[in-house]
Design a protein around this motif. Structure first.
Motif, PDB file in Angstrom:
ATOM      1  N   THR A  50      14.219   6.342  11.226  1.00  0.00           N
ATOM      2  CA  THR A  50      14.143   7.198  12.397  1.00  0.00           C
ATOM      3  C   THR A  50      15.511   7.183  13.057  1.00  0.00           C
ATOM      4  N   LEU A  51      15.683   8.014  14.068  1.00  0.00           N
ATOM      5  CA  LEU A  51      16.991   8.118  14.715  1.00  0.00           C
ATOM      6  C   LEU A  51      17.435   6.775  15.312  1.00  0.00           C
ATOM      7  N   THR A  52      16.514   6.089  15.996  1.00  0.00           N
ATOM      8  CA  THR A  52      16.887   4.794  16.585  1.00  0.00           C
ATOM      9  C   THR A  52      17.262   3.797  15.495  1.00  0.00           C
ATOM     10  N   ALA A  53      16.469   3.746  14.418  1.00  0.00           N
ATOM     11  CA  ALA A  53      16.741   2.799  13.337  1.00  0.00           C
ATOM     12  C   ALA A  53      18.073   3.140  12.672  1.00  0.00           C
ATOM     13  N   VAL A  66       0.809  -1.227   0.000  1.00  0.00           N
ATOM     14  CA  VAL A  66       0.000   0.000   0.000  1.00  0.00           C
ATOM     15  C   VAL A  66       0.842   1.277   0.000  1.00  0.00           C
ATOM     16  N   GLY A  67       2.149   1.132  -0.108  1.00  0.00           N
ATOM     17  CA  GLY A  67       3.002   2.307  -0.231  1.00  0.00           C
ATOM     18  C   GLY A  67       3.334   3.001   1.087  1.00  0.00           C
ATOM     19  N   LEU A  68       3.157   2.287   2.200  1.00  0.00           N
ATOM     20  CA  LEU A  68       3.495   2.886   3.492  1.00  0.00           C
ATOM     21  C   LEU A  68       4.887   2.472   3.972  1.00  0.00           C
ATOM     22  N   TYR A  69       5.486   1.493   3.279  1.00  0.00           N
ATOM     23  CA  TYR A  69       6.799   1.024   3.685  1.00  0.00           C
ATOM     24  C   TYR A  69       7.825   2.140   3.506  1.00  0.00           C
ATOM     25  N   ASP A  70       8.749   2.235   4.470  1.00  0.00           N
ATOM     26  CA  ASP A  70       9.812   3.235   4.403  1.00  0.00           C
ATOM     27  C   ASP A  70       9.273   4.666   4.445  1.00  0.00           C
ATOM     28  N   THR A  71       8.198   4.887   5.196  1.00  0.00           N
ATOM     29  CA  THR A  71       7.718   6.251   5.428  1.00  0.00           C
ATOM     30  C   THR A  71       7.560   6.466   6.935  1.00  0.00           C
ATOM     31  N   PRO A  72       7.771   7.691   7.410  1.00  0.00           N
ATOM     32  CA  PRO A  72       7.544   7.966   8.836  1.00  0.00           C
ATOM     33  C   PRO A  72       6.105   7.649   9.237  1.00  0.00           C
ATOM     34  N   LEU A  73       5.145   7.829   8.311  1.00  0.00           N
ATOM     35  CA  LEU A  73       3.753   7.540   8.628  1.00  0.00           C
ATOM     36  C   LEU A  73       3.559   6.054   8.952  1.00  0.00           C
ATOM     37  N   GLY A  74       4.203   5.190   8.165  1.00  0.00           N
ATOM     38  CA  GLY A  74       4.109   3.752   8.422  1.00  0.00           C
ATOM     39  C   GLY A  74       4.627   3.409   9.806  1.00  0.00           C
ATOM     40  N   VAL A  75       5.790   3.968  10.159  1.00  0.00           N
ATOM     41  CA  VAL A  75       6.360   3.736  11.491  1.00  0.00           C
ATOM     42  C   VAL A  75       5.412   4.254  12.559  1.00  0.00           C
ATOM     43  N   ALA A  76       4.841   5.463  12.302  1.00  0.00           N
ATOM     44  CA  ALA A  76       3.946   6.069  13.286  1.00  0.00           C
ATOM     45  C   ALA A  76       2.735   5.172  13.540  1.00  0.00           C
ATOM     46  N   LEU A  77       2.243   4.487  12.495  1.00  0.00           N
ATOM     47  CA  LEU A  77       1.055   3.651  12.662  1.00  0.00           C
ATOM     48  C   LEU A  77       1.316   2.512  13.644  1.00  0.00           C
ATOM     49  N   ILE A  78       2.434   1.809  13.484  1.00  0.00           N
ATOM     50  CA  ILE A  78       2.700   0.692  14.405  1.00  0.00           C
ATOM     51  C   ILE A  78       2.994   1.230  15.811  1.00  0.00           C
ATOM     52  N   HIS A  79       3.642   2.395  15.883  1.00  0.00           N
ATOM     53  CA  HIS A  79       3.888   2.994  17.203  1.00  0.00           C
ATOM     54  C   HIS A  79       2.575   3.399  17.880  1.00  0.00           C
ATOM     55  N   THR A  80       1.599   3.799  17.066  1.00  0.00           N
ATOM     56  CA  THR A  80       0.294   4.135  17.634  1.00  0.00           C
ATOM     57  C   THR A  80      -0.365   2.889  18.224  1.00  0.00           C
ATOM     58  N   ALA A  81      -0.171   1.752  17.553  1.00  0.00           N
ATOM     59  CA  ALA A  81      -0.715   0.508  18.109  1.00  0.00           C
ATOM     60  C   ALA A  81      -0.120   0.231  19.490  1.00  0.00           C
ATOM     61  N   LEU A  82       1.137   0.660  19.699  1.00  0.00           N
ATOM     62  CA  LEU A  82       1.775   0.496  21.008  1.00  0.00           C
ATOM     63  C   LEU A  82       1.197   1.467  22.038  1.00  0.00           C
ATOM     64  N   ALA A  83       0.964   2.714  21.607  1.00  0.00           N
ATOM     65  CA  ALA A  83       0.609   3.775  22.559  1.00  0.00           C
ATOM     66  C   ALA A  83      -0.894   3.891  22.782  1.00  0.00           C
ATOM     67  N   LEU A  84      -1.680   3.488  21.794  1.00  0.00           N
ATOM     68  CA  LEU A  84      -3.128   3.672  21.866  1.00  0.00           C
ATOM     69  C   LEU A  84      -3.785   3.010  23.089  1.00  0.00           C
ATOM     70  N   VAL A 109      12.693  -2.297  11.163  1.00  0.00           N
ATOM     71  CA  VAL A 109      12.181  -3.269  10.201  1.00  0.00           C
ATOM     72  C   VAL A 109      11.414  -2.577   9.076  1.00  0.00           C
ATOM     73  N   LEU A 110      10.773  -1.462   9.407  1.00  0.00           N
ATOM     74  CA  LEU A 110       9.861  -0.830   8.442  1.00  0.00           C
ATOM     75  C   LEU A 110      10.496   0.288   7.628  1.00  0.00           C
ATOM     76  N   THR A 111      11.786   0.541   7.800  1.00  0.00           N
ATOM     77  CA  THR A 111      12.409   1.623   7.039  1.00  0.00           C
ATOM     78  C   THR A 111      13.717   1.177   6.400  1.00  0.00           C
ATOM     79  N   VAL A 112      14.063   1.842   5.293  1.00  0.00           N
ATOM     80  CA  VAL A 112      15.365   1.609   4.663  1.00  0.00           C
ATOM     81  C   VAL A 112      16.111   2.925   4.522  1.00  0.00           C
ATOM     82  N   ARG A 113      15.482   3.875   3.800  1.00  0.00           N
ATOM     83  CA  ARG A 113      16.132   5.172   3.645  1.00  0.00           C
ATOM     84  C   ARG A 113      15.569   6.196   4.616  1.00  0.00           C
TER      85      ARG A 113
END
Lengths: 268, 283
Positions: free
Chosen positions: A220-223, A130-148, A213-217
């Motif tokens: 995020t800072l940790t990645a 769906v084109g979310l791979y390697d985007t900050p938005l994609g990372v934010a979505l899984i992080h939201t699953a953690l924080a929600l 896992v979700l980013t290449v280029r």
């Protein structure tokens, strides 16, 4: 308490403070010590030969700034989403009793029994599609699953802490439900919700596995730090560690009043 | 209640339910499906590859070793800190803040912090040399020194994640009415007896939460280890990461993920059973 016992207590408390603070002090020295500082031996516990130049050099490396920016973007999206989705749920849990309430609570509890970051693995495949791979938005979505789940639980207790009578009084005086919420409940809940938002930010800012896992280029800072870890010199690693720590400490300071209210209810 | 206000709570819950369904339930089943299928056909090939890997058993052993040492240490330390805090005459807010600072520190940063201390030319070797215990820079964190490598990771994990246990326990202690303890005191119970007979049993729900949360997170240990040991100390999540990123074998990574989820669930069920809350025990 006897004088001796008091002395033992004081020593224990101070030792535990040192246990927390001294390592942070050491990595600060490492971050500002540069190449020479890292190889100097024996080490001095005083800040000798430290300078901003070493840390500035780290910040000027290609990729660090971009990665830090990505971290901020992902964490901000995570913060907004967690509150936008979690706070209404918290309000519903606090103010209404309705069939299915316990099923929802169970769903929230279940998320805590799972290592959530691991779920980023299959998301790689879905996100590429769906084109979310390697985007900050994609990372934010899984992080939201953690924080929600935390946002929902915490805001539910915040709303529980605001007496229902306040709202009812507003209705009597002719406010609609929405008006009463906006004018009475929201201002009272806002500081706690802000603290929850900051907490969501920190969760995202610190998360390593899913982000890597979700980013290449667009790392995020940790990645970014994780992937360059093995080939970068020690003083760069320490500078990176320091850069990660500073905002988190500031954030924990900002929410310190709410930490216990937040975790107190996360108990149940 | 009107039909509209009956619907309202569901409308408020719907966004978060949909979100969790999409990013929690779906990936969960995807992971399971991915791990059990090979080119579309059901298969155990990924699990065989996982179990046949050289790092598989060391990863299991290391992860369990870490969880079984870190979690009890953290609970003991946090209990001690929480009771110390209660007895503090003043300065509680400051001490509280200092003790909760690690809560904001990421596992990666914590690993790097302890790397700064434990590295060959770090603060530990300097201090030990000053005491005359060692002669010069010493390599602690290599493949040949699994003992000190383990201790370094253990210290970093205890340093980083005790704060969360501490907070949950302090929050739990605040829920216990102080009359209970005062009554025990009046009847002549020693502080130790009061702690064992009153505080600890009433703290059970908080202990349960803390244990579940910490154990699940401890099985996810990864970045701390990676920062300190690289790949010299294989752990389960680290292996999942390597299979996914370096080997591009998503199925094997998923098999590791399923294994970790199963272990975490088993631990959770264990705590729920062992620390069952009988309703009459609640204050």
């Amino acid at each position: 308490m006897s004088a001796l016992r008091r002395l033992v207590y004081a020593t224990g408390v101070l030792a535990l403070c040192a246990w927390v603070l001294v390592p942070i002090y050491f990595i600060t020295l490492g971050a500002f010590g540069g190449r020479t500082g890292v190889f100097k031996w024996p080490k001095s516990v005083l800040p000798v030969d430290t300078s901003f130049a070493a840390f500035k050099l780290f910040l000027s490396i290609e990729g660090v700034g971009h990665a830090a920016l990505n971290s901020v973007i992902a964490a901000s999206i995570c913060m907004v989403l967690s509150i936008a989705l979690g706070a209404p749920a918290g309000y519903a849990l606090a103010r209404y009793s309705f069939p299915g309430q316990n099923v929802y609570r169970l769903l929230i509890l279940l998320t805590r029994a799972f290592p959530l970051a691991i779920l980023a693995l299959p998301l790689t495949v879905i996100f590429i599609r769906v084109g979310l791979y390697d985007t900050p938005l994609g990372v934010a979505l899984i992080h939201t699953a953690l924080a929600l789940p935390f946002a929902a639980l915490i805001s539910s207790s915040l709303f529980l802490g605001i007496p229902r009578e306040f709202e009812e009084a507003a209705w009597v005086f002719g406010c609609t439900r929405a008006q009463a919420f906006r004018k009475i409940v929201l201002p009272l809940a806002l500081p706690g919700i802000a603290a929850t938002a900051i907490f969501a930010f920190v969760i995202s800012w610190n998360e390593v596995f899913a982000a890597s896992v979700l980013t290449v280029r667009e790392r995020t800072l940790t990645a970014y730090l994780l992937t360059v870890l093995s080939e970068s010199p020690l003083h760069f690693r320490f500078a990176g560690g320091f850069l990660l720590i500073v905002p988190s400490i500031a954030f924990i300071f900002a929410v310190r009043k709410y930490l216990f209210a937040m975790w107190g209810i996360a108990n149940r | 209640m009107s039909a509209r206000s009956k619907l309202l709570p569901y409308l408020l819950l719907a966004p978060s339910v949909l979100f969790l369904a999409a990013l929690f339930v779906v990936p969960l089943f995807e992971t399971i499906a991915l791990s059990f299928s090979d080119n579309g056909a059901p298969s155990l090939a990924h699990y065989q590859r996982m179990a046949g890997d050289l790092n598989f058993w060391p990863a299991i052993r290391n992860t369990f070793l870490l969880v079984l040492t870190v979690v009890p240490l953290q609970v003991a330390l946090a209990l001690g800190m929480a009771s110390m805090l209660q007895k503090l005459p003043r300065g509680r807010d400051l001490i509280l803040w200092i003790w909760t600072i690690p809560l904001g520190v990421s596992d990666l940063a914590a690993g790097l912090v302890w790397l700064a201390i434990m590295q060959e030319r770090g603060y530990l070797t300097s201090a030990l040399a000053a005491l005359g215990l060692i002669d010069g820079p010493t390599q602690w964190l290599t493949y040949e020194t699994p003992g000190t490598l383990f201790v370094a990771i253990l210290l970093a994990e205890v340093w980083r994640a005790t704060a969360i246990v501490f907070i949950i326990l302090v929050a739990g202690l605040q829920l216990i009415p102080k009359e209970y303890r005062e009554a025990a005191e009046i009847f002549g119970a020693s502080p130790w007896t009061t702690f064992l007979r009153i505080t600890l049993p009433l703290l059970k729900p908080s202990l349960q939460t803390a244990l579940i949360l910490r154990t699940v997170l401890a099985f996810e240990v990864f970045a701390v280890v990676y920062a300190i040991a690289g790949r010299n100390f294989p752990v389960l999540v680290g292996e999942a990461y390597v299979w996914q990123r370096d080997n591009q074998a998503y199925g094997v990574a998923a098999a590791y993920a399923v294994l970790i989820v199963v272990i975490s669930l088993a631990a959770t069920l264990f705590y729920l059973r062992v620390l069952r809350n009988k309703s009459e025990q609640r204050p």
